[in-house]
Enzyme design. Structure first.
Site, PDB file in Angstrom:
ATOM      1  N   LYS A  43       0.840  -1.196   0.000  1.00 40.69           N
ATOM      2  CA  LYS A  43       0.000   0.000   0.000  1.00 40.69           C
ATOM      3  C   LYS A  43       0.876   1.248   0.000  1.00 40.69           C
ATOM      4  CE  LYS A  43      -0.327   0.197   5.066  1.00 40.69           C
ATOM      5  NZ  LYS A  43      -1.234   0.214   6.223  1.00 40.69           N
ATOM      6  N   TYR A 271      14.880  30.597   8.759  1.00 40.87           N
ATOM      7  CA  TYR A 271      13.812  31.345   9.403  1.00 40.87           C
ATOM      8  C   TYR A 271      13.947  31.319  10.920  1.00 40.87           C
ATOM      9  CZ  TYR A 271      11.432  30.970   4.872  1.00 40.87           C
ATOM     10  OH  TYR A 271      11.102  31.027   3.547  1.00 40.87           O
TER      11      TYR A 271
END
Length: 392
Positions: A43, A271
């Site tokens: 999956k 940042y």
């Protein structure tokens, strides 16, 4: 200077290298730990490794079944000419089940409403549906409750009698998974036994009873029954810390340096300036960020491998890039950066990245974005069980 793999003249800024030989080794190793059939879970695009290459590899290495979540994933395997048995286990009760029934895909049944929907889809397709009844034994997530179970098995027997379905399997899923003797697993095993007995009393005779996940495959042989479902273990992550099964990590995530800069002490990075250099140092820019699967939550702890040693990620992980403090290493533009790999050279592993981010390796693998190129190393020819194995 490294050159990453690319197609059509385009070179990606990062690539995930998938070692299919490691995948094959893991499938053989897991199969060797049990007398049950092996279902390999592919999956989420094979946990980010590529569902079709992984599916073909594990089937050639001895897996008998494949497991997926959605109808789309199951049908994609069939479109890729994978003809092996496939179990699909997550769907809404009102979906159109006719195409997957017609494609000979087994369906999980977690409720009476789902059973009615699948039986209706089988009637439209004109094909008997192969189903695996799922009982909730304690995960409290999916599967029929103790109260609904008697009605589900009674109705399943009725639909089976008129040829709408065949109950091929009966299954559940464990809530534990990180301890060899998790008491939750023991309690679930008892509930599972009661559900199985009730189904058999109702006249059902499923040929495949299955409960074990990767961890139970390695640590709880009493849960193996007829089929075991291996997910993360197929990709080389040991499912039980402290109880290694001899698995080989299959993925290496790598990039390259695209910019270097020498900076003074006291320089703030990225940042918010969460990271400030303590001394003169060299910073390098690496073009991978959280859009590529580098978890933002790992900032402050994460490391990568550059120039033969681990170097710290400096400051915040941004969408497209990270900055790495390499100190006085003679790093140049184009040098290889290993984000994670098997750990053979000392590079970080996916398990370490998961720890730094406070998550599991599953999330790291499946978070690797589509702009990260995939490159596959083939299965090497070898002698195994007296037969010649060839490249996949």
């Amino acid at each position: 200077m490294i050159k990453l793999g690319g197609a059509g003249g385009l070179t990606p800024l990062a690539e995930a290298v998938v070692d299919l030989d490691a995948i094959a080794h893991n499938a053989r190793t897991l199969s060797g730990r049990t007398g049950a059939e092996l279902l390999a879970v592919v999956k989420a695009d094979g946990f980010g490794h590529g569902a079709l290459p992984v599916a073909r590899t594990v089937l050639a290495a001895g897996a008998r079944w494949l497991g997926v979540t959605s109808r789309a994933e199951a049908l994609a395997l069939r479109a890729g000419r994978v003809d092996a048995p496939v179990l699909c286990w997550l769907h809404a009760e009102d979906e159109d089940f006719a195409p997957v029934v017609a494609a000979r895909i087994d369906l999980s049944v977690p409720s009476v409403a789902h059973l009615r929907g699948i039986a209706a889809g089988a009637a439209r397709a004109g094909v008997r549906a192969e189903v695996h009844l799922k009982v909730d034994t304690g995960l409290s997530r999916n599967g029929a409750s103790d109260e609904e179970w008697p009605e589900l098995v009674r109705l399943a027997r009725g639909f089976q009698n008129v040829g709408r379905i065949r109950v091929r399997g009966l299954w559940s899923h464990l809530a534990g998974g990180e301890l060899p003797a998790d008491p939750r697993d023991t309690a679930q095993l008892r509930r599972f036994g009661r559900a199985l007995a009730l189904a058999r009393t109702a006249g059902l005779a499923p040929e495949l009873v299955h409960l074990a996940n990767s961890a139970a495959l390695v640590g709880r042989p009493e849960t193996h029954f007829d089929l075991v479902r291996a997910g993360i273990a197929v990709y080389g992550v040991e499912p039980l810390p402290g109880l290694p099964a001899g698995l080989r990590p299959a993925m290496t995530l790598r990039s390259r340096v695209i910019l270097t800069r020498r900076v003074a002490a006291g320089t703030g990075i990225s940042y918010g300036h969460d990271y400030v250099t303590a001394a003169p140092t060299t910073l390098v820019l690496v073009p991978v960020g959280y859009a590529d699967g580098i978890p933002r939550a790992a900032a402050g702890a994460a490391q990568v491998w550059i120039g033969g040693r681990r170097c710290r990620v400096a400051g915040r992980v941004t969408m497209d890039q990270i900055v790495v403090d390499v100190g006085d290493l003679p790093v140049r533009t184009g040098d290889e950066v290993l984000v994670f790999g098997p750990g053979d050279r000392g590079e970080p592993t996916v398990v370490e990245w998961a720890g730094w981010a406070g998550t599991n390796p599953h999330e790291i693998f499946t978070g690797i974005g589509s702009r990260v190129g995939r490159r596959y190393l083939p299965v090497r020819a070898e002698r195994h069980s007296g037969r010649e194995r060839v490249n996949v």
